[in-house]
Design an enzyme around this catalytic site. Structure first.
Site, PDB file in Angstrom:
ATOM      1  N   ASP A   1       3.307 -20.337-118.212  1.00  0.00           N
ATOM      2  CA  ASP A   1       3.682 -21.601-118.856  1.00  0.00           C
ATOM      3  C   ASP A   1       2.676 -22.684-118.456  1.00  0.00           C
ATOM      4  O   ASP A   1       2.423 -22.891-117.258  1.00  0.00           O
ATOM      5  CB  ASP A   1       5.101 -21.970-118.354  1.00  0.00           C
ATOM      6  CG  ASP A   1       5.726 -23.101-119.142  1.00  0.00           C
ATOM      7  OD1 ASP A   1       5.314 -23.330-120.292  1.00  0.00           O
ATOM      8  OD2 ASP A   1       6.653 -23.741-118.600  1.00  0.00           O
TER       9      ASP A   1
ATOM     10  N   GLY B   1      11.865 -32.307-118.341  1.00  0.00           N
ATOM     11  CA  GLY B   1      12.779 -32.977-117.411  1.00  0.00           C
ATOM     12  C   GLY B   1      13.916 -33.659-118.146  1.00  0.00           C
ATOM     13  O   GLY B   1      14.185 -33.353-119.320  1.00  0.00           O
TER      14      GLY B   1
HETATM   15  P1  13P Z   1      12.579 -28.726-119.457  1.00  0.00           P
HETATM   16  O1  13P Z   1      12.346 -28.729-117.991  1.00  0.00           O
HETATM   17  O2  13P Z   1      12.765 -30.103-119.996  1.00  0.00           O
HETATM   18  O3  13P Z   1      13.682 -27.810-119.854  1.00  0.00           O
HETATM   19  O4  13P Z   1      11.252 -28.195-120.155  1.00  0.00           O
HETATM   20  C1  13P Z   1      10.827 -26.898-119.919  1.00  0.00           C
HETATM   21  C2  13P Z   1       9.526 -26.609-120.570  1.00  0.00           C
HETATM   22  O5  13P Z   1       9.200 -27.132-121.599  1.00  0.00           O
HETATM   23  C3  13P Z   1       8.654 -25.645-119.892  1.00  0.00           C
HETATM   24  O6  13P Z   1       7.429 -25.502-120.528  1.00  0.00           O
END
Ligand code: 13P
Length: 291
Positions: free
Chosen positions: A84, A179
């Site tokens: 990611d 977040g």
């Molecule tokens: P959140 O932490 O807002 O759920 O986002 C996760 C995300 O987009 C990881 O790439």
């Protein structure tokens, strides 16, 4: 089996549902997610940020951990192990060399030409190994791995340009943030629809935490096929753990403390999957997509 995301997202795009991408942080979370998704008999994408990789030891450790759990727990659903927000070609290469089945190259902090150049380099390295590639244009704001960034919305022209690199999925920043949201998210559904109509590849929604469920459904209708969730599971787990330690101040066994969030995490996954993919549509995987 570890698979790239091509087939699971292709089916999701065709049938208008979304595949969950859940970020993993440790052995326990990985185990809970795999067990729950196996029970639901649906494919899952396990997202690993560079921060989580560092925390867990390295890409190799993460890959072996995931494959070990899959073997020991008899996990038969398609599992995509995905880097990611890979911040460089080198980081993506390291993940691919360690056996990840998918990577995201996030060169969105650069100008479009540089973003395209780095993204293309990653595509050229990943595709001969059957590894799928996600890219980002615009910039998803908010806080991830304790780093804050502002939102810059993607334009249709930039999305078309980056797609020419041969990527397999695109995360266009359209107002979502990583977040917790302060107030209601402000997503540009009109542009999401235009981008989806202009491109044949699946679209990814980052910052899935805290987006009201009616907006999630609308996003899926506008072409989103993969939804990233990280903070939501953290908040859910933390709440359960705080309650547990308050009620059991003398329990010090880490398995009991960490494990006190298991049910809460699994229930939240169930709730999210019912929104992302209400008919629980699964997908068949061709050999060419197995890593
Ligand atoms: P959140 O932490 O807002 O759920 O986002 C996760 C995300 O987009 C990881 O790439």
């Amino acid at each position: 089996m570890l698979v790239n995301f091509n087939e699971i997202l292709k089916m999701a795009k065709e049938k208008k549902y979304a595949v969950p991408h859940f970020n993993i942080n440790n052995l326990e979370w990985t185990k809970y997610i795999l067990e729950k998704m196996q029970e639901l008999n649906l494919p899952v994408i396990l997202g690993v940020s560079e921060g989580a990789k560092k925390y867990m030891g390295g890409f190799y450790t993460v890959r072996v951990l995931v494959e070990g759990l899959m073997k020991d727990l008899n996990i038969t659903i398609p599992v995509c192990l995905h880097l990611d927000h890979g911040s460089s070609f080198e980081s993506c290469k390291e993940a691919i060399d360690a056996g990840f089945s998918s990577v995201m190259i996030d060169a969105s902090k650069y100008d479009l030409e540089t973003n395209k150049k780095i993204t293309k380099e990653v595509v050229d390295y990943a595709h001969p190994k059957a590894v799928s590639v996600e890219a980002e244009v615009g910039h998803v704001g908010g806080t991830e791995d304790n780093i804050y960034g502002d939102v810059f919305r993607a334009t249709l022209e930039d999305c078309i340009e980056i797609s020419k690199t041969g990527i397999d999925a695109l995360a266009p920043a359209l107002g979502s943030v990583h977040g917790l949201y302060k107030g209601e998210p402000n997503l540009d559904f009109e542009r999401m629809k235009q981008i989806n109509e202009a491109l044949s590849i699946p679209l990814v929604l980052h910052g899935g935490t805290g987006i009201p469920y009616d907006m999630i459904k609308k996003s899926i209708n506008c072409g989103i096929s993969k939804i990233n969730i990280n903070t939501e599971l953290q908040v859910t787990w933390h709440k359960a753990l705080v309650n547990f330690t308050k009620e059991n101040p003398n329990i010090y066994d880490p398995r009991k403390i960490i494990g006190s969030g298991e049910k809460a995490i699994k229930d939240k996954i169930n709730e999210l999957v019912d929104i992302f993919n209400p008919n629980h549509i699964s997908s068949k995987i061709e050999k060419s997509n197995i890593i």
